[in-house]
Design a protein around this motif. Structure first.
Motif, PDB file in Angstrom:
ATOM      1  N   HIS A 143       0.834  -1.203   0.000  1.00  0.00           N
ATOM      2  CA  HIS A 143       0.000   0.000   0.000  1.00  0.00           C
ATOM      3  C   HIS A 143       0.872   1.257   0.000  1.00  0.00           C
ATOM      4  N   GLU A 144       1.867   1.284   0.884  1.00  0.00           N
ATOM      5  CA  GLU A 144       2.768   2.444   0.963  1.00  0.00           C
ATOM      6  C   GLU A 144       3.536   2.637  -0.347  1.00  0.00           C
ATOM      7  N   TYR A 145       3.952   1.545  -0.960  1.00  0.00           N
ATOM      8  CA  TYR A 145       4.713   1.614  -2.211  1.00  0.00           C
ATOM      9  C   TYR A 145       3.867   2.245  -3.321  1.00  0.00           C
ATOM     10  N   LYS A 146       2.616   1.817  -3.431  1.00  0.00           N
ATOM     11  CA  LYS A 146       1.729   2.386  -4.452  1.00  0.00           C
ATOM     12  C   LYS A 146       1.507   3.878  -4.209  1.00  0.00           C
ATOM     13  N   GLU A 147       1.307   4.240  -2.937  1.00  0.00           N
ATOM     14  CA  GLU A 147       1.149   5.662  -2.588  1.00  0.00           C
ATOM     15  C   GLU A 147       2.410   6.444  -2.948  1.00  0.00           C
ATOM     16  N   MET A 148       3.567   5.861  -2.638  1.00  0.00           N
ATOM     17  CA  MET A 148       4.836   6.540  -2.896  1.00  0.00           C
ATOM     18  C   MET A 148       5.037   6.774  -4.397  1.00  0.00           C
ATOM     19  N   ILE A 149       4.718   5.789  -5.208  1.00  0.00           N
ATOM     20  CA  ILE A 149       4.869   5.945  -6.655  1.00  0.00           C
ATOM     21  C   ILE A 149       3.964   7.056  -7.159  1.00  0.00           C
ATOM     22  N   SER A 150       2.732   7.086  -6.689  1.00  0.00           N
ATOM     23  CA  SER A 150       1.797   8.144  -7.073  1.00  0.00           C
ATOM     24  C   SER A 150       2.335   9.514  -6.646  1.00  0.00           C
ATOM     25  N   ASN A 151       2.799   9.598  -5.412  1.00  0.00           N
ATOM     26  CA  ASN A 151       3.352  10.863  -4.912  1.00  0.00           C
ATOM     27  C   ASN A 151       4.625  11.248  -5.641  1.00  0.00           C
ATOM     28  N   PHE A 152       5.442  10.263  -5.984  1.00  0.00           N
ATOM     29  CA  PHE A 152       6.702  10.544  -6.674  1.00  0.00           C
ATOM     30  C   PHE A 152       6.451  11.219  -8.019  1.00  0.00           C
ATOM     31  N   PHE A 153       5.482  10.714  -8.772  1.00  0.00           N
ATOM     32  CA  PHE A 153       5.210  11.310 -10.071  1.00  0.00           C
ATOM     33  C   PHE A 153       4.780  12.769  -9.921  1.00  0.00           C
ATOM     34  N   SER A 154       3.890  13.026  -8.967  1.00  0.00           N
ATOM     35  CA  SER A 154       3.438  14.402  -8.726  1.00  0.00           C
ATOM     36  C   SER A 154       4.608  15.281  -8.295  1.00  0.00           C
ATOM     37  N   ALA A 155       5.464  14.758  -7.414  1.00  0.00           N
ATOM     38  CA  ALA A 155       6.615  15.520  -6.936  1.00  0.00           C
ATOM     39  C   ALA A 155       7.570  15.830  -8.085  1.00  0.00           C
ATOM     40  N   TYR A 156       7.805  14.856  -8.954  1.00  0.00           N
ATOM     41  CA  TYR A 156       8.712  15.062 -10.089  1.00  0.00           C
ATOM     42  C   TYR A 156       8.154  16.127 -11.036  1.00  0.00           C
ATOM     43  N   ALA A 157       6.861  16.029 -11.339  1.00  0.00           N
ATOM     44  CA  ALA A 157       6.249  17.002 -12.237  1.00  0.00           C
ATOM     45  C   ALA A 157       6.329  18.408 -11.647  1.00  0.00           C
ATOM     46  N   HIS A 158       6.107  18.542 -10.332  1.00  0.00           N
ATOM     47  CA  HIS A 158       6.197  19.859  -9.692  1.00  0.00           C
ATOM     48  C   HIS A 158       7.640  20.352  -9.620  1.00  0.00           C
ATOM     49  N   LYS A 159       8.568  19.473  -9.330  1.00  0.00           N
ATOM     50  CA  LYS A 159       9.978  19.854  -9.212  1.00  0.00           C
ATOM     51  C   LYS A 159      10.491  20.435 -10.534  1.00  0.00           C
ATOM     52  N   HIS A 160      10.086  19.827 -11.630  1.00  0.00           N
ATOM     53  CA  HIS A 160      10.595  20.233 -12.942  1.00  0.00           C
ATOM     54  C   HIS A 160       9.589  21.048 -13.754  1.00  0.00           C
ATOM     55  N   MET A 161       8.546  21.530 -13.050  1.00  0.00           N
ATOM     56  CA  MET A 161       7.560  22.427 -13.665  1.00  0.00           C
ATOM     57  C   MET A 161       7.028  21.881 -14.992  1.00  0.00           C
ATOM     58  N   LEU A 162       6.577  20.645 -14.980  1.00  0.00           N
ATOM     59  CA  LEU A 162       6.049  20.018 -16.190  1.00  0.00           C
ATOM     60  C   LEU A 162       4.547  20.278 -16.313  1.00  0.00           C
ATOM     61  N   PHE A 163       4.218  21.579 -16.531  1.00  0.00           N
ATOM     62  CA  PHE A 163       2.838  22.009 -16.685  1.00  0.00           C
ATOM     63  C   PHE A 163       2.764  22.988 -17.854  1.00  0.00           C
ATOM     64  N   PRO A 164       1.609  23.085 -18.484  1.00  0.00           N
ATOM     65  CA  PRO A 164       1.432  24.149 -19.482  1.00  0.00           C
ATOM     66  C   PRO A 164       1.528  25.518 -18.787  1.00  0.00           C
ATOM     67  N   ALA A 165       1.944  26.532 -19.531  1.00  0.00           N
ATOM     68  CA  ALA A 165       2.129  27.864 -18.957  1.00  0.00           C
ATOM     69  C   ALA A 165       0.801  28.543 -18.628  1.00  0.00           C
ATOM     70  N   THR A 166      -0.271  28.164 -19.321  1.00  0.00           N
ATOM     71  CA  THR A 166      -1.562  28.810 -19.077  1.00  0.00           C
ATOM     72  C   THR A 166      -2.218  28.239 -17.824  1.00  0.00           C
ATOM     73  N   GLU A 167      -3.005  29.080 -17.157  1.00  0.00           N
ATOM     74  CA  GLU A 167      -3.710  28.656 -15.941  1.00  0.00           C
ATOM     75  C   GLU A 167      -4.796  27.650 -16.289  1.00  0.00           C
ATOM     76  N   GLN A 168      -5.019  26.712 -15.396  1.00  0.00           N
ATOM     77  CA  GLN A 168      -6.078  25.720 -15.574  1.00  0.00           C
ATOM     78  C   GLN A 168      -7.301  26.168 -14.789  1.00  0.00           C
ATOM     79  N   GLU A 169      -8.471  26.049 -15.408  1.00  0.00           N
ATOM     80  CA  GLU A 169      -9.693  26.354 -14.684  1.00  0.00           C
ATOM     81  C   GLU A 169      -9.992  25.197 -13.751  1.00  0.00           C
ATOM     82  N   ASN A 170     -10.272  25.523 -12.506  1.00  0.00           N
ATOM     83  CA  ASN A 170     -10.486  24.487 -11.515  1.00  0.00           C
ATOM     84  C   ASN A 170     -11.967  24.374 -11.182  1.00  0.00           C
ATOM     85  N   ASP A 171     -12.611  23.368 -11.753  1.00  0.00           N
ATOM     86  CA  ASP A 171     -14.020  23.096 -11.453  1.00  0.00           C
ATOM     87  C   ASP A 171     -14.143  22.016 -10.389  1.00  0.00           C
ATOM     88  N   ASP A 172     -13.022  21.485  -9.935  1.00  0.00           N
ATOM     89  CA  ASP A 172     -13.008  20.403  -8.962  1.00  0.00           C
ATOM     90  C   ASP A 172     -13.329  20.939  -7.578  1.00  0.00           C
TER      91      ASP A 172
END
Length: 176
Positions: free
Chosen positions: A119-148
């Motif tokens: 369970h912890e391993y699956k959580e860690m992998i999920s968190n790792f991907f999010s952390a990597y994307a945030h660390k290296h700013m892998l997002f489009p430059a435009t703002e995303q509309e948040n309907d969530d």
């Protein structure tokens, strides 16, 4: 209590212990409860009853090297040794010489930790991907509309930020 009755009770406990070790789901749990009832009723010590048994080699199957390492760690805790003796019988099979009580303790500990670690391993992998994307700013430059409208999981954000900070500071440089 006479010796014959004591031997009968001990044999019943040992048979129930086998069911605890080899039973599945509720069957093993019911056997464990029956042992507790008998031990409490007659004022016996399960440790003493099972300690009288001679150690024998018990075997486990594992799927990954990570599971084998976890099994070895749990074995070290049960036998209180940094380098416990273990045996292998082909790939994916692990053995150790234990008393019945040690076997029961190791089986229970390993099953719990294996499920928890997965369970912890699956959580860690999920968190790792999010952390990597945030660390290296892998997002489009435009703002995303948040309907969530779902609530923010602050614990997940904390774990992700801690992972991000632990990553190296290598950066990508555009080639154009």
């Amino acid at each position: 209590m006479d010796n014959q009755k004591y031997e009968s009770i001990v044999n019943r406990i040992l048979n129930l212990q086998k069911l605890v070790e080899q039973g599945v789901g509720g069957e093993a749990e019911n056997a464990r409860r029956a042992i507790e009832t008998i031990v409490n009723r007659y004022g016996l010590s399960l440790d003493e009853i099972l300690a009288d048994e001679k150690p024998e080699v018990y075997w486990w199957r594992y799927k990954t090297a990570r599971e084998k390492e976890l099994l070895l760690q749990c074995l070290g805790v049960v036998v209180d040794s940094w380098q416990p003796t273990s045996y292998t019988k082909g790939s994916g099979t692990f053995g150790a010489k234990l008393t019945k009580l040690q076997y029961a303790e190791l089986s229970s500990m390993y099953d719990w930790h294996r499920a928890n670690m997965e369970h912890e391993y699956k959580e860690m992998i999920s968190n790792f991907f999010s952390a990597y994307a945030h660390k290296h700013m892998l997002f489009p430059a435009t703002e995303q509309e948040n309907d969530d409208k779902s609530p923010v999981n602050w614990e997940k954000i904390k774990r992700m930020l801690a992972m991000r900070e632990a990553m190296s500071d290598k950066t990508y440089r555009k080639q154009l």
